[in-house]
Every structure is written in C-alpha cells, then in structure tokens.
Design a protein around this motif. Structure first.
Motif, PDB file in Angstrom:
ATOM      1  N   THR A   1       6.106 -19.744   6.743  1.00 48.59           N
ATOM      2  CA  THR A   1       5.821 -18.459   7.379  1.00 48.59           C
ATOM      3  C   THR A   1       6.073 -17.304   6.414  1.00 48.59           C
ATOM      4  O   THR A   1       7.036 -17.339   5.645  1.00 48.59           O
ATOM      5  CB  THR A   1       6.681 -18.268   8.637  1.00 48.59           C
ATOM      6  N   VAL A   2       5.187 -16.315   6.474  1.00 50.59           N
ATOM      7  CA  VAL A   2       5.379 -15.043   5.787  1.00 50.59           C
ATOM      8  C   VAL A   2       5.576 -13.972   6.855  1.00 50.59           C
ATOM      9  O   VAL A   2       4.861 -13.953   7.867  1.00 50.59           O
ATOM     10  CB  VAL A   2       4.175 -14.705   4.892  1.00 50.59           C
ATOM     11  N   TYR A   3       6.542 -13.106   6.621  1.00 50.12           N
ATOM     12  CA  TYR A   3       6.873 -12.064   7.590  1.00 50.12           C
ATOM     13  C   TYR A   3       6.513 -10.689   7.040  1.00 50.12           C
ATOM     14  O   TYR A   3       6.593 -10.447   5.837  1.00 50.12           O
ATOM     15  CB  TYR A   3       8.359 -12.081   7.904  1.00 50.12           C
ATOM     16  N   LEU A   4       6.164  -9.797   7.961  1.00 49.45           N
ATOM     17  CA  LEU A   4       5.978  -8.389   7.620  1.00 49.45           C
ATOM     18  C   LEU A   4       6.902  -7.588   8.527  1.00 49.45           C
ATOM     19  O   LEU A   4       6.672  -7.502   9.730  1.00 49.45           O
ATOM     20  CB  LEU A   4       4.528  -7.956   7.808  1.00 49.45           C
ATOM     21  N   GLN A   5       7.972  -7.074   7.948  1.00 49.16           N
ATOM     22  CA  GLN A   5       8.909  -6.242   8.680  1.00 49.16           C
ATOM     23  C   GLN A   5       8.431  -4.802   8.592  1.00 49.16           C
ATOM     24  O   GLN A   5       8.311  -4.246   7.493  1.00 49.16           O
ATOM     25  CB  GLN A   5      10.312  -6.368   8.099  1.00 49.16           C
ATOM     26  N   MET A   6       8.168  -4.210   9.737  1.00 45.02           N
ATOM     27  CA  MET A   6       7.634  -2.852   9.784  1.00 45.02           C
ATOM     28  C   MET A   6       8.657  -1.930  10.437  1.00 45.02           C
ATOM     29  O   MET A   6       9.010  -2.125  11.608  1.00 45.02           O
ATOM     30  CB  MET A   6       6.323  -2.831  10.564  1.00 45.02           C
ATOM     31  N   ASN A   7       9.128  -0.966   9.690  1.00 43.72           N
ATOM     32  CA  ASN A   7      10.119  -0.005  10.168  1.00 43.72           C
ATOM     33  C   ASN A   7       9.526   1.402  10.156  1.00 43.72           C
ATOM     34  O   ASN A   7       8.517   1.659   9.502  1.00 43.72           O
ATOM     35  CB  ASN A   7      11.366  -0.057   9.292  1.00 43.72           C
ATOM     36  N   SER A   8      10.183   2.284  10.869  1.00 45.95           N
ATOM     37  CA  SER A   8       9.749   3.694  10.921  1.00 45.95           C
ATOM     38  C   SER A   8       8.259   3.795  11.206  1.00 45.95           C
ATOM     39  O   SER A   8       7.525   4.514  10.520  1.00 45.95           O
ATOM     40  CB  SER A   8      10.091   4.391   9.597  1.00 45.95           C
ATOM     41  N   LEU A   9       7.836   3.074  12.215  1.00 46.56           N
ATOM     42  CA  LEU A   9       6.412   3.007  12.505  1.00 46.56           C
ATOM     43  C   LEU A   9       5.854   4.357  12.929  1.00 46.56           C
ATOM     44  O   LEU A   9       6.524   5.146  13.603  1.00 46.56           O
ATOM     45  CB  LEU A   9       6.141   1.960  13.585  1.00 46.56           C
TER      46      LEU A   9
ATOM     47  N   ALA B   1       0.850  -1.178   0.000  1.00 41.56           N
ATOM     48  CA  ALA B   1       0.000   0.000   0.000  1.00 41.56           C
ATOM     49  C   ALA B   1       0.894   1.239   0.000  1.00 41.56           C
ATOM     50  O   ALA B   1       2.009   1.208   0.546  1.00 41.56           O
ATOM     51  CB  ALA B   1      -0.894   0.004   1.235  1.00 41.56           C
ATOM     52  N   ASP B   2       0.433   2.293  -0.615  1.00 40.60           N
ATOM     53  CA  ASP B   2       1.231   3.516  -0.685  1.00 40.60           C
ATOM     54  C   ASP B   2       1.615   4.018   0.702  1.00 40.60           C
ATOM     55  O   ASP B   2       2.694   4.583   0.891  1.00 40.60           O
ATOM     56  CB  ASP B   2       0.454   4.598  -1.429  1.00 40.60           C
ATOM     57  N   SER B   3       0.745   3.815   1.679  1.00 44.37           N
ATOM     58  CA  SER B   3       0.983   4.335   3.024  1.00 44.37           C
ATOM     59  C   SER B   3       2.139   3.642   3.742  1.00 44.37           C
ATOM     60  O   SER B   3       2.659   4.178   4.723  1.00 44.37           O
ATOM     61  CB  SER B   3      -0.293   4.202   3.865  1.00 44.37           C
ATOM     62  N   VAL B   4       2.540   2.476   3.265  1.00 45.82           N
ATOM     63  CA  VAL B   4       3.617   1.737   3.946  1.00 45.82           C
ATOM     64  C   VAL B   4       4.815   1.495   3.050  1.00 45.82           C
ATOM     65  O   VAL B   4       5.845   0.976   3.509  1.00 45.82           O
ATOM     66  CB  VAL B   4       3.114   0.387   4.502  1.00 45.82           C
ATOM     67  N   LYS B   5       4.690   1.868   1.789  1.00 48.90           N
ATOM     68  CA  LYS B   5       5.788   1.655   0.850  1.00 48.90           C
ATOM     69  C   LYS B   5       7.045   2.332   1.376  1.00 48.90           C
ATOM     70  O   LYS B   5       6.996   3.417   1.920  1.00 48.90           O
ATOM     71  CB  LYS B   5       5.389   2.227  -0.511  1.00 48.90           C
ATOM     72  N   ASP B   6       8.158   1.720   1.217  1.00 50.87           N
ATOM     73  CA  ASP B   6       9.473   2.218   1.657  1.00 50.87           C
ATOM     74  C   ASP B   6       9.679   2.102   3.166  1.00 50.87           C
ATOM     75  O   ASP B   6      10.763   2.422   3.662  1.00 50.87           O
ATOM     76  CB  ASP B   6       9.696   3.676   1.240  1.00 50.87           C
ATOM     77  N   ARG B   7       8.668   1.676   3.907  1.00 51.88           N
ATOM     78  CA  ARG B   7       8.841   1.465   5.353  1.00 51.88           C
ATOM     79  C   ARG B   7       8.670  -0.004   5.737  1.00 51.88           C
ATOM     80  O   ARG B   7       9.286  -0.475   6.690  1.00 51.88           O
ATOM     81  CB  ARG B   7       7.820   2.296   6.140  1.00 51.88           C
ATOM     82  N   PHE B   8       7.825  -0.711   5.024  1.00 51.25           N
ATOM     83  CA  PHE B   8       7.528  -2.109   5.324  1.00 51.25           C
ATOM     84  C   PHE B   8       8.164  -3.019   4.276  1.00 51.25           C
ATOM     85  O   PHE B   8       8.326  -2.631   3.116  1.00 51.25           O
ATOM     86  CB  PHE B   8       6.026  -2.360   5.340  1.00 51.25           C
ATOM     87  N   ALA B   9       8.471  -4.227   4.688  1.00 50.72           N
ATOM     88  CA  ALA B   9       8.968  -5.246   3.771  1.00 50.72           C
ATOM     89  C   ALA B   9       8.233  -6.549   4.064  1.00 50.72           C
ATOM     90  O   ALA B   9       7.855  -6.813   5.208  1.00 50.72           O
ATOM     91  CB  ALA B   9      10.469  -5.428   3.928  1.00 50.72           C
ATOM     92  N   ILE B  10       8.037  -7.347   3.031  1.00 48.99           N
ATOM     93  CA  ILE B  10       7.376  -8.637   3.196  1.00 48.99           C
ATOM     94  C   ILE B  10       8.283  -9.707   2.637  1.00 48.99           C
ATOM     95  O   ILE B  10       8.957  -9.508   1.619  1.00 48.99           O
ATOM     96  CB  ILE B  10       5.983  -8.645   2.500  1.00 48.99           C
ATOM     97  N   SER B  11       8.341 -10.834   3.322  1.00 52.05           N
ATOM     98  CA  SER B  11       9.203 -11.928   2.881  1.00 52.05           C
ATOM     99  C   SER B  11       8.571 -13.251   3.275  1.00 52.05           C
ATOM    100  O   SER B  11       7.604 -13.288   4.029  1.00 52.05           O
ATOM    101  CB  SER B  11      10.595 -11.789   3.504  1.00 52.05           C
TER     102      SER B  11
END
Length: 119
Positions: A78-86, A61-71
């Motif tokens: 397992t799928v991970y959601l790495q959330m940075n600069s929250l 989503a545009d609101s999380v682009k460049d801050r979140f990563a998915i792997s």
C-alpha cells in the motif's frame, strides 16, 4: 497485472486531514519505478499530486507541498497519501497509478476516491 485500488476519501472541513490508501493486488511497485497520486476536479484535467519511487524518493506538486505526505508500506502493498491542512481547492477525485522510470503512467485508471473539502 497488479491492480491498484484507491480508498479513504470523504467529506472534510477546510483545515482538516485525510489519509488516502492505494492498495495493490500484488507487490505495490511490482515491475514499476514508482507510484503516483493524481487528482481530477470537476471540469478540470487530471493533474499530478505526488509520487514515491521504489527507492523512497518523493516529489510533490507545488500546490500540495508542505501539506501532503506520501509513504509506502511494502508489507501491506500500500501507498498512502496523508493530506493535511486541506483546502476547498483540494476537492477532487484522487487516483493512483504505477509509473515508469520516465514518470509516464503505466496502467489504466481506477475509480478513484472522492475527496470533498467543504464547510
């Protein structure tokens, strides 16, 4: 039917990081095209956050682009959601779900994991 369980939420200060996990009871992608993360803030509708296909393609989503990563870790199902600069506005219950090839959600929603961003 493969069940998905979310975990990893918590309380974090603005600017902090969290990693959410979406663990499957079987093969993480099973017969599905992708796995997606969604979130629902109080008083708001559930919204798309990110997805990853079985082939590894991602979208945010545009609101999380460049801050979140998915792997994904196929060995751990397992799928991970790495959330940075929250940010405070990232506060929500986060859910994962399987997706069909047209990106419709495929399963029922689990309990999710609460993420609270607050100082």
């Amino acid at each position: 039917q493969v069940q998905l369980v979310e975990s990893g939420g918590g309380l974090v200060q603005p600017g902090g990081s969290l990693r959410l996990s979406c663990a499957a009871s079987g093969s993480i992608f099973s017969m599905y095209f992708a796995v997606g993360w969604y979130r629902q803030a109080p008083g708001k509708q559930r919204e798309f956050v990110a997805r990853i296909t079985s082939g590894g393609s991602t979208k945010f989503a545009d609101s999380v682009k460049d801050r979140f990563a998915i792997s994904r870790d196929n060995a751990k199902n397992t799928v991970y959601l790495q959330m940075n600069s929250l940010k405070i506005e990232d506060t929500a219950v986060y859910y994962c779900n399987h997706l069909y090839s047209d990106y419709r959600t495929a399963g029922s929603w689990g309990q999710g994991t609460q993420v609270t961003v607050s100082s």
